[in-house]
Design a protein around this motif. Structure first.
Motif, mmCIF file in Angstrom:
data_model
loop_
_atom_site.group_PDB
_atom_site.id
_atom_site.type_symbol
_atom_site.label_atom_id
_atom_site.label_comp_id
_atom_site.label_asym_id
_atom_site.label_seq_id
_atom_site.Cartn_x
_atom_site.Cartn_y
_atom_site.Cartn_z
ATOM 1 N N LEU A 1 38.849 -35.093 -26.374
ATOM 2 C CA LEU A 1 37.558 -35.192 -25.883
ATOM 3 C C LEU A 1 37.370 -33.807 -25.105
ATOM 4 O O LEU A 1 38.325 -33.522 -24.058
ATOM 5 C CB LEU A 1 37.242 -36.378 -25.107
ATOM 6 N N ARG A 2 36.498 -33.010 -25.619
ATOM 7 C CA ARG A 2 36.223 -31.933 -24.686
ATOM 8 C C ARG A 2 34.706 -31.823 -24.502
ATOM 9 O O ARG A 2 33.717 -32.101 -25.026
ATOM 10 C CB ARG A 2 36.080 -30.497 -26.054
ATOM 11 N N ILE A 3 34.613 -31.377 -23.261
ATOM 12 C CA ILE A 3 33.316 -31.542 -22.550
ATOM 13 C C ILE A 3 33.078 -30.002 -22.231
ATOM 14 O O ILE A 3 33.805 -29.153 -21.493
ATOM 15 C CB ILE A 3 33.457 -32.082 -21.202
ATOM 16 N N LYS A 4 31.799 -29.538 -22.593
ATOM 17 C CA LYS A 4 31.452 -28.329 -22.396
ATOM 18 C C LYS A 4 30.395 -28.449 -21.040
ATOM 19 O O LYS A 4 29.510 -29.180 -21.289
ATOM 20 C CB LYS A 4 30.839 -27.571 -23.576
ATOM 21 N N LEU A 5 30.702 -27.601 -19.962
ATOM 22 C CA LEU A 5 29.662 -27.413 -19.088
ATOM 23 C C LEU A 5 28.554 -26.448 -19.227
ATOM 24 O O LEU A 5 28.988 -25.331 -19.508
ATOM 25 C CB LEU A 5 30.353 -27.374 -17.742
ATOM 26 N N ILE A 6 27.288 -26.957 -19.237
ATOM 27 C CA ILE A 6 26.251 -25.890 -19.169
ATOM 28 C C ILE A 6 25.497 -25.846 -17.675
ATOM 29 O O ILE A 6 25.124 -26.817 -17.210
ATOM 30 C CB ILE A 6 25.185 -26.319 -20.158
ATOM 31 N N SER A 7 25.473 -24.432 -17.473
ATOM 32 C CA SER A 7 24.782 -24.286 -16.182
ATOM 33 C C SER A 7 23.367 -24.029 -16.292
ATOM 34 O O SER A 7 22.999 -22.967 -17.306
ATOM 35 C CB SER A 7 25.478 -23.152 -15.339
ATOM 36 N N ILE A 8 22.471 -24.859 -15.756
ATOM 37 C CA ILE A 8 21.045 -24.796 -16.023
ATOM 38 C C ILE A 8 20.393 -24.299 -14.634
ATOM 39 O O ILE A 8 20.645 -24.995 -13.500
ATOM 40 C CB ILE A 8 20.264 -26.078 -16.477
ATOM 41 N N THR A 9 19.799 -23.185 -14.628
ATOM 42 C CA THR A 9 19.082 -22.733 -13.358
ATOM 43 C C THR A 9 17.739 -22.953 -13.383
ATOM 44 O O THR A 9 17.106 -22.364 -14.434
ATOM 45 C CB THR A 9 19.412 -21.264 -13.107
ATOM 46 N N TYR A 10 17.015 -23.729 -12.585
ATOM 47 C CA TYR A 10 15.584 -23.875 -12.888
ATOM 48 C C TYR A 10 14.985 -23.166 -11.580
ATOM 49 O O TYR A 10 15.275 -23.370 -10.484
ATOM 50 C CB TYR A 10 15.539 -25.483 -12.797
ATOM 51 N N THR A 11 14.036 -22.360 -11.955
ATOM 52 C CA THR A 11 13.091 -21.681 -10.949
ATOM 53 C C THR A 11 11.832 -22.046 -10.836
ATOM 54 O O THR A 11 11.326 -22.130 -11.922
ATOM 55 C CB THR A 11 13.193 -20.342 -11.132
ATOM 56 N N SER A 12 11.636 -22.733 -9.758
ATOM 57 C CA SER A 12 10.286 -23.385 -9.561
ATOM 58 C C SER A 12 9.263 -21.963 -9.172
ATOM 59 O O SER A 12 9.635 -20.925 -8.798
ATOM 60 C CB SER A 12 10.026 -24.049 -8.442
ATOM 61 N N GLN A 13 7.998 -22.173 -9.919
ATOM 62 C CA GLN A 13 7.025 -20.981 -9.709
ATOM 63 C C GLN A 13 5.702 -21.567 -9.099
ATOM 64 O O GLN A 13 5.377 -22.845 -9.315
ATOM 65 C CB GLN A 13 6.909 -20.570 -11.040
ATOM 66 N N GLY A 14 5.049 -20.621 -8.664
ATOM 67 C CA GLY A 14 3.753 -20.832 -8.028
ATOM 68 C C GLY A 14 2.742 -19.630 -8.619
ATOM 69 O O GLY A 14 3.233 -18.438 -8.918
ATOM 70 N N ASP A 15 1.476 -19.932 -8.421
ATOM 71 C CA ASP A 15 0.637 -18.901 -8.601
ATOM 72 C C ASP A 15 0.172 -18.142 -7.446
ATOM 73 O O ASP A 15 -0.212 -18.883 -6.606
ATOM 74 C CB ASP A 15 -0.538 -19.405 -9.631
ATOM 75 N N LEU A 16 0.064 -16.787 -7.538
ATOM 76 C CA LEU A 16 -0.701 -16.206 -6.302
ATOM 77 C C LEU A 16 -1.912 -15.633 -6.765
ATOM 78 O O LEU A 16 -1.843 -14.859 -7.753
ATOM 79 C CB LEU A 16 0.289 -15.125 -5.723
ATOM 80 N N THR B 1 -7.098 -10.536 -9.014
ATOM 81 C CA THR B 1 -6.003 -10.551 -9.862
ATOM 82 C C THR B 1 -4.994 -11.656 -9.716
ATOM 83 O O THR B 1 -5.053 -12.540 -8.639
ATOM 84 C CB THR B 1 -4.969 -9.097 -9.544
ATOM 85 N N LYS B 2 -3.796 -11.762 -10.483
ATOM 86 C CA LYS B 2 -2.947 -12.996 -10.285
ATOM 87 C C LYS B 2 -1.489 -12.782 -10.819
ATOM 88 O O LYS B 2 -1.494 -12.321 -11.774
ATOM 89 C CB LYS B 2 -3.671 -14.168 -11.425
ATOM 90 N N LEU B 3 -0.919 -13.305 -10.126
ATOM 91 C CA LEU B 3 0.659 -13.283 -10.385
ATOM 92 C C LEU B 3 1.223 -14.778 -10.334
ATOM 93 O O LEU B 3 1.065 -15.478 -9.804
ATOM 94 C CB LEU B 3 1.258 -12.547 -9.249
ATOM 95 N N THR B 4 2.168 -14.947 -11.300
ATOM 96 C CA THR B 4 2.921 -16.155 -11.232
ATOM 97 C C THR B 4 4.303 -15.666 -10.897
ATOM 98 O O THR B 4 5.066 -14.785 -11.368
ATOM 99 C CB THR B 4 3.059 -16.841 -12.669
ATOM 100 N N LEU B 5 4.963 -16.526 -9.736
ATOM 101 C CA LEU B 5 6.024 -15.886 -9.165
ATOM 102 C C LEU B 5 6.972 -17.059 -8.752
ATOM 103 O O LEU B 5 6.399 -18.169 -8.749
ATOM 104 C CB LEU B 5 5.400 -15.281 -7.461
ATOM 105 N N PRO B 6 8.317 -16.904 -8.752
ATOM 106 C CA PRO B 6 9.307 -17.904 -8.325
ATOM 107 C C PRO B 6 8.943 -18.299 -6.781
ATOM 108 O O PRO B 6 8.388 -17.202 -5.942
ATOM 109 C CB PRO B 6 10.637 -16.891 -8.467
ATOM 110 N N THR B 7 9.082 -19.491 -6.534
ATOM 111 C CA THR B 7 9.061 -19.751 -5.032
ATOM 112 C C THR B 7 9.528 -18.949 -3.876
ATOM 113 O O THR B 7 10.811 -18.486 -4.243
ATOM 114 C CB THR B 7 9.485 -21.131 -4.699
ATOM 115 N N GLY B 8 8.877 -18.470 -2.810
ATOM 116 C CA GLY B 8 9.480 -18.037 -1.920
ATOM 117 C C GLY B 8 8.334 -17.138 -1.092
ATOM 118 O O GLY B 8 7.375 -17.491 -1.163
ATOM 119 N N ARG B 9 8.941 -16.358 -0.172
ATOM 120 C CA ARG B 9 7.846 -15.739 0.790
ATOM 121 C C ARG B 9 7.912 -14.236 0.460
ATOM 122 O O ARG B 9 8.971 -13.678 0.087
ATOM 123 C CB ARG B 9 8.701 -15.733 2.185
ATOM 124 N N TYR B 10 6.664 -13.876 0.292
ATOM 125 C CA TYR B 10 6.485 -12.395 -0.409
ATOM 126 C C TYR B 10 5.602 -11.466 0.675
ATOM 127 O O TYR B 10 4.480 -11.961 1.192
ATOM 128 C CB TYR B 10 5.807 -12.618 -1.786
#
Length: 173
Positions: A2-17, A56-65
């Motif tokens: 049995l072979r198991i393949k690990l997949i790394s998924i990175t989820y980046t939450s976003q919000g609108d500014l 104007t509008k930007l969709t950004l990854p969560t964080g402090r800007y």
């Protein structure tokens, strides 16, 4: 086997500014380009130029800007650009206020025939938009009055006292 393949998924939450660019009196400023710089990663994101209503509008990854003005089309300066926190699946609205810059204008009074400067002519300057904004000045040895620290705008200049043996030709403003 049995072979198991690990997949790394990175989820980046976003919000609108959503940003409103305006003068201190609430008048929209269009054509302003803003940059949002993530304070943790130092990544920067550039917003499209603000529209004719100042938005104007930007969709950004969560964080402090930190917001920075990288282009503004008129003679105004940002009074402040806020630091904002963008949260996942939320829309944040903030305002960047601009103040009009000060300018200067030189008025020269000369003899119509010879072109020589006229010294000692008293002038009156008045804002067309705000009639309470007024200044007076007297021409120097070069026939000039240099008006400084003027708010951006349109002005009317008139002669309040002409020197002896001369008269004002044409409109007196």
């Amino acid at each position: 086997m049995l072979r198991i393949k690990l997949i790394s998924i990175t989820y980046t939450s976003q919000g609108d500014l959503v940003v409103k660019t305006q003068l201190q009196d609430g008048t929209p400023v269009s054509g302003v380009v803003l940059m949002a710089v993530n304070q943790k990663t130092n990544e920067s994101y550039t917003a499209p130029a603000s529209d004719d209503k100042g938005w104007t509008k930007l969709t950004l990854p969560t964080g402090r800007y930190q917001l920075k003005v990288i282009f503004h089309p008129d003679s105004s300066e940002p009074q402040w650009a806020p630091t904002v926190t963008v949260s996942a699946n939320q829309s944040l609205t903030t305002t960047v206020d601009f103040g009009k810059t000060k300018g200067e204008m030189m008025t020269t009074v000369t003899d119509q025939t010879t072109g020589d400067p006229l010294v000692g002519v008293q002038l009156h300057l008045q804002s067309i938009k705000d009639a309470t904004y007024q200044k007076t000045g007297t021409t120097d040895n070069h026939g000039q009055v240099n008006w400084t620290s003027l708010p951006t705008g349109d002005y009317r200049v008139s002669v309040t006292k002409m020197i002896p043996h001369y008269s004002v030709v044409g409109a007196n403003d």
